[in-house]
Design a protein around this motif. Structure first.
Motif, PDB file in Angstrom:
ATOM      1  N   ASN A  56       0.831  -1.199   0.000  1.00 53.47           N
ATOM      2  CA  ASN A  56       0.000   0.000   0.000  1.00 53.47           C
ATOM      3  C   ASN A  56       0.868   1.253   0.000  1.00 53.47           C
ATOM      4  OD1 ASN A  56      -2.414  -1.376  -0.022  1.00 53.47           O
ATOM      5  ND2 ASN A  56      -2.671  -1.322   2.198  1.00 53.47           N
ATOM      6  N   VAL A  57       1.929   1.243   0.807  1.00 52.68           N
ATOM      7  CA  VAL A  57       2.850   2.385   0.854  1.00 52.68           C
ATOM      8  C   VAL A  57       3.446   2.631  -0.525  1.00 52.68           C
ATOM      9  CG1 VAL A  57       5.073   3.195   1.755  1.00 52.68           C
ATOM     10  CG2 VAL A  57       3.395   2.179   3.308  1.00 52.68           C
ATOM     11  N   MET A  58       3.868   1.569  -1.186  1.00 54.00           N
ATOM     12  CA  MET A  58       4.489   1.703  -2.495  1.00 54.00           C
ATOM     13  C   MET A  58       3.501   2.189  -3.554  1.00 54.00           C
ATOM     14  SD  MET A  58       6.629  -1.860  -2.268  1.00 54.00           S
ATOM     15  CE  MET A  58       6.875  -1.960  -4.034  1.00 54.00           C
ATOM     16  N   TYR A  59       2.304   1.593  -3.567  1.00 53.20           N
ATOM     17  CA  TYR A  59       1.346   1.891  -4.619  1.00 53.20           C
ATOM     18  C   TYR A  59       0.570   3.178  -4.362  1.00 53.20           C
ATOM     19  CZ  TYR A  59       2.248  -2.967  -6.002  1.00 53.20           C
ATOM     20  OH  TYR A  59       2.841  -4.142  -6.384  1.00 53.20           O
ATOM     21  N   TRP A  60       0.267   3.464  -3.106  1.00 51.30           N
ATOM     22  CA  TRP A  60      -0.496   4.675  -2.805  1.00 51.30           C
ATOM     23  C   TRP A  60       0.243   5.930  -3.243  1.00 51.30           C
ATOM     24  CZ3 TRP A  60      -2.393   3.485   2.877  1.00 51.30           C
ATOM     25  CH2 TRP A  60      -3.447   2.574   2.809  1.00 51.30           C
ATOM     26  N   LEU A  61       1.561   5.900  -3.175  1.00 47.28           N
ATOM     27  CA  LEU A  61       2.331   7.059  -3.615  1.00 47.28           C
ATOM     28  C   LEU A  61       2.050   7.399  -5.081  1.00 47.28           C
ATOM     29  CD1 LEU A  61       5.828   6.525  -1.946  1.00 47.28           C
ATOM     30  CD2 LEU A  61       4.329   8.516  -1.653  1.00 47.28           C
ATOM     31  N   LEU A  62       1.663   6.393  -5.837  1.00 45.47           N
ATOM     32  CA  LEU A  62       1.373   6.594  -7.254  1.00 45.47           C
ATOM     33  C   LEU A  62      -0.136   6.552  -7.522  1.00 45.47           C
ATOM     34  CD1 LEU A  62       4.264   4.410  -8.683  1.00 45.47           C
ATOM     35  CD2 LEU A  62       4.156   6.892  -8.553  1.00 45.47           C
ATOM     36  N   GLY A  63      -0.915   6.866  -6.495  1.00 42.54           N
ATOM     37  CA  GLY A  63      -2.363   6.865  -6.647  1.00 42.54           C
ATOM     38  C   GLY A  63      -2.858   7.860  -7.678  1.00 42.54           C
ATOM     39  N   PHE A  64      -2.035   8.863  -8.000  1.00 46.14           N
ATOM     40  CA  PHE A  64      -2.431   9.824  -9.028  1.00 46.14           C
ATOM     41  C   PHE A  64      -2.581   9.169 -10.389  1.00 46.14           C
ATOM     42  CE2 PHE A  64       2.240  10.013  -9.098  1.00 46.14           C
ATOM     43  CZ  PHE A  64       2.511   9.900 -10.447  1.00 46.14           C
ATOM     44  N   PHE A 103      10.395  -0.654  -9.136  1.00 45.96           N
ATOM     45  CA  PHE A 103      10.177  -1.343  -7.864  1.00 45.96           C
ATOM     46  C   PHE A 103      10.783  -2.748  -7.879  1.00 45.96           C
ATOM     47  CE2 PHE A 103       6.130   1.264  -6.841  1.00 45.96           C
ATOM     48  CZ  PHE A 103       6.922   2.274  -6.312  1.00 45.96           C
ATOM     49  N   ILE A 104      10.654  -3.438  -9.017  1.00 53.03           N
ATOM     50  CA  ILE A 104      11.231  -4.781  -9.120  1.00 53.03           C
ATOM     51  C   ILE A 104      12.756  -4.725  -9.036  1.00 53.03           C
ATOM     52  CG2 ILE A 104      11.597  -6.728 -10.694  1.00 53.03           C
ATOM     53  CD1 ILE A 104       8.740  -6.363 -11.667  1.00 53.03           C
ATOM     54  N   LEU A 105      13.346  -3.770  -9.743  1.00 49.42           N
ATOM     55  CA  LEU A 105      14.805  -3.652  -9.770  1.00 49.42           C
ATOM     56  C   LEU A 105      15.380  -3.273  -8.404  1.00 49.42           C
ATOM     57  CD1 LEU A 105      15.292  -1.840 -13.212  1.00 49.42           C
ATOM     58  CD2 LEU A 105      15.668  -4.270 -12.697  1.00 49.42           C
ATOM     59  N   THR A 106      14.616  -2.576  -7.599  1.00 46.87           N
ATOM     60  CA  THR A 106      15.110  -2.105  -6.292  1.00 46.87           C
ATOM     61  C   THR A 106      14.454  -2.856  -5.137  1.00 46.87           C
ATOM     62  OG1 THR A 106      13.439  -0.343  -6.219  1.00 46.87           O
ATOM     63  CG2 THR A 106      15.573   0.194  -7.212  1.00 46.87           C
ATOM     64  N   GLN A 107      13.953  -4.038  -5.403  1.00 47.82           N
ATOM     65  CA  GLN A 107      13.187  -4.743  -4.382  1.00 47.82           C
ATOM     66  C   GLN A 107      13.999  -5.083  -3.143  1.00 47.82           C
ATOM     67  OE1 GLN A 107      12.424  -9.135  -5.267  1.00 47.82           O
ATOM     68  NE2 GLN A 107      12.755  -8.356  -7.346  1.00 47.82           N
ATOM     69  N   GLY A 108      15.288  -5.338  -3.295  1.00 49.98           N
ATOM     70  CA  GLY A 108      16.104  -5.657  -2.132  1.00 49.98           C
ATOM     71  C   GLY A 108      16.134  -4.524  -1.122  1.00 49.98           C
ATOM     72  N   GLY A 109      16.387  -3.320  -1.607  1.00 46.40           N
ATOM     73  CA  GLY A 109      16.416  -2.176  -0.716  1.00 46.40           C
ATOM     74  C   GLY A 109      15.050  -1.843  -0.150  1.00 46.40           C
ATOM     75  N   LEU A 110      13.993  -1.996  -0.962  1.00 48.91           N
ATOM     76  CA  LEU A 110      12.645  -1.735  -0.483  1.00 48.91           C
ATOM     77  C   LEU A 110      12.272  -2.698   0.638  1.00 48.91           C
ATOM     78  CD1 LEU A 110      10.783  -1.165  -3.888  1.00 48.91           C
ATOM     79  CD2 LEU A 110      11.239   0.560  -2.138  1.00 48.91           C
ATOM     80  N   TRP A 137       6.613  -8.886  -7.850  1.00 47.23           N
ATOM     81  CA  TRP A 137       6.639  -9.075  -9.299  1.00 47.23           C
ATOM     82  C   TRP A 137       5.324  -8.661  -9.966  1.00 47.23           C
ATOM     83  CZ3 TRP A 137      11.052 -10.007 -11.868  1.00 47.23           C
ATOM     84  CH2 TRP A 137      12.139 -10.424 -11.091  1.00 47.23           C
ATOM     85  N   GLY A 138       4.343  -8.326  -9.174  1.00 43.92           N
ATOM     86  CA  GLY A 138       3.096  -7.821  -9.728  1.00 43.92           C
ATOM     87  C   GLY A 138       3.033  -6.305  -9.784  1.00 43.92           C
ATOM     88  N   ALA A 139       4.117  -5.622  -9.431  1.00 48.03           N
ATOM     89  CA  ALA A 139       4.104  -4.147  -9.382  1.00 48.03           C
ATOM     90  C   ALA A 139       3.728  -3.501 -10.722  1.00 48.03           C
ATOM     91  CB  ALA A 139       5.448  -3.628  -8.886  1.00 48.03           C
ATOM     92  N   PRO A 140       4.320  -3.904 -11.845  1.00 50.15           N
ATOM     93  CA  PRO A 140       3.918  -3.274 -13.114  1.00 50.15           C
ATOM     94  C   PRO A 140       2.440  -3.488 -13.422  1.00 50.15           C
ATOM     95  CG  PRO A 140       5.988  -4.464 -13.372  1.00 50.15           C
ATOM     96  CD  PRO A 140       5.430  -4.863 -12.036  1.00 50.15           C
ATOM     97  N   ALA A 141       1.932  -4.674 -13.117  1.00 43.65           N
ATOM     98  CA  ALA A 141       0.523  -4.965 -13.381  1.00 43.65           C
ATOM     99  C   ALA A 141      -0.388  -4.092 -12.528  1.00 43.65           C
ATOM    100  CB  ALA A 141       0.227  -6.444 -13.120  1.00 43.65           C
TER     101      ALA A 141
END
Length: 449
Positions: A56-64, A103-110, A137-141
């Motif tokens: 939610n934190v990751m996706y809500w930031l892009l709620g626009f 998000f996928i490429l930086t998943q380790g740090g996230l 792995w569902g982030a782009p979708a």
């Protein structure tokens, strides 16, 4: 009769499919929560709570991607500017897919940072890690679906998102139940079921948008279709001024969403500091807010579509009547849901988990959750109107004011009321969002509603 009003019929034609769609959306989380509630103890429930909040934190930031796309598309639809509708979708999708890949490429740090920021209970850490490493792995979708959903709403089409949401939940339920109870994959099975549902939903929505674009654009013949589509795509992606405008319009939505994330993050984190049991209690009770919010979002989505359409067409009377009627529906729903929660709240908690200890611990806090519909309804309705008008400064103003009040209330009362202070602060937050939105609409908005 109120329901004979043509504007109310418009509202219901858009709201009912959205309500059906939105009620199914939390099922993606509720199914996961229910499954783990029956295969494990509070550690499993806490793991799903933390894992869901991380995304939610990751996706809500892009709620626009959903909200901004909806508002701009509905206004272009009202102006009958078909090509601008298409250009808005292409820009939004490009941004969503790009961030999903990032998000996928930086998943380790996230994973490392967000698990620590969430004060993840030690006993739940392993399960949260498993869930995160699969669902990421569902982030782009997911982000692509945000763009598509907003676009469909702006195009006055809420049926397509409804079909997609129902399909997603069928896939999630069947896949998760099979992987967990047949193959014995545990929490990994829950995560894989969610992942499959996300990608299938995105691909189906993308196909629906593709067909609609060809239909409204008169591209029925296949000869030269690929060349024409690619040519237009390149032109859309190359217009720098349009990209700048897209981000400027959505800046306030981004900042407003950040404030929402701070409040929701702190609510979950403060519960986590009290231990896995209290985190599980707050998670179960927040499902009452989740269900009401998605039902009310159905009317908010109708507000986005219709407010934007009438504003884009210059129809002030249609806009005024739409807003008035949205409030009538909203307050009716608030009273109904408050009554349902008071009567059947405990039974609902038993549906989510068979851990009686968690249900008994949640019982004293249930009355607080029952007041969510009444204190929150105004904010939901006006958010939809603000988005349709792209008057996003009002959304930002109300959310900032509400966030400040949330922390004041919590820090004043936490030593005295403990977890009750957290719920008092959350209800104060919802109430202030509505009050500040009304204040903005009455005195500060540049748009006459």
């Amino acid at each position: 009769m109120m329901l004979n009003n043509s504007k109310n019929r418009e509202i219901l034609q858009l709201a009912i499919p959205s309500i059906i769609s939105n009620v199914t959306v939390p099922l993606l989380g509720l199914v996961d929560l229910s499954i783990v509630g029956h295969i494990g103890n509070e550690d499993y429930i806490s793991a799903i709570a933390v894992g869901s909040m991380i995304f939610n934190v990751m996706y809500w930031l892009l709620g626009f991607l959903r909200m901004g796309t909806s508002g701009m598309t509905s206004q272009a639809f009202g102006r009958e500017d078909t090509m601008e509708c298409i250009r808005i979708l292409v820009r939004s999708l490009t941004i969503g897919l790009a961030f999903g890949l990032l998000f996928i490429l930086t998943q380790g740090g996230l994973e490392w940072g967000l698990l620590r920021l969430m004060n993840t209970p030690e006993a739940s850490w392993e399960y949260v890690t498993i869930y995160f490493q699969i669902v990421i792995w569902g982030a782009p979708a997911m982000l692509g679906l945000y763009s598509l959903t907003g676009w469909f709403i702006g195009m006055q089409d809420t049926r397509t998102p409804m079909v997609v949401a129902i399909l997603q939940n069928l896939v999630n339920i069947l896949a998760s139940l099979s992987l967990v109870f047949v193959l014995g994959w545990g929490i990994a099975g829950v995560a894989v079921g969610t992942l499959l549902a996300q990608w299938i939903g995105f691909l189906v929505a993308l196909l629906g948008a593709w067909k609609r674009i060809h239909k409204v654009n008169g591209l029925q013949n296949k000869q030269g279709l690929a060349t024409e589509t690619w040519s237009r795509l390149v032109r859309v992606l190359s217009v720098k001024a349009a990209w700048i405008n897209f981000f400027l319009v959505n800046k306030d939505i981004f900042l407003r969403t950040l404030c929402l994330i701070v409040v929701n993050f702190y609510f979950t984190s403060a519960g986590g500091k009290q231990g896995a049991m209290m985190l599980a209690v707050n998670t179960l009770l927040m499902t009452l807010f989740t269900i009401f919010s998605y039902v009310m979002d159905g009317f908010a989505y109708a507000g986005e579509a219709l407010s934007g359409k009438y504003y884009g067409a210059g129809d002030k009377q249609g806009l005024h009547v739409t807003v008035r009627n949205l409030f009538q529906f909203g307050f009716l729903m608030a009273v109904v849901f408050m009554g349902i929660y008071m009567i059947g709240g405990t039974g609902f908690l038993h549906l989510l988990t068979d851990d009686n200890a968690v249900v008994e611990a949640a019982r004293p806090y249930l009355p607080w959750a029952c007041f969510i519909p009444v204190v929150g309804v105004t904010a939901f309705i006006l958010d939809g109107v603000f988005i349709g008008l792209t008057d996003t400064k009002g959304m930002l103003f109300s959310t900032v004011m509400a966030m400040v009040l949330f922390f004041i209330v919590y820090f004043v009362f936490r030593d005295w009321l403990a977890n009750y202070a957290l719920w008092l602060a959350f209800l104060s937050f919802l109430l202030m969002r509505g009050a500040a939105s009304m204040l903005w609409m009455r005195f500060f908005s540049t748009i006459d509603v």
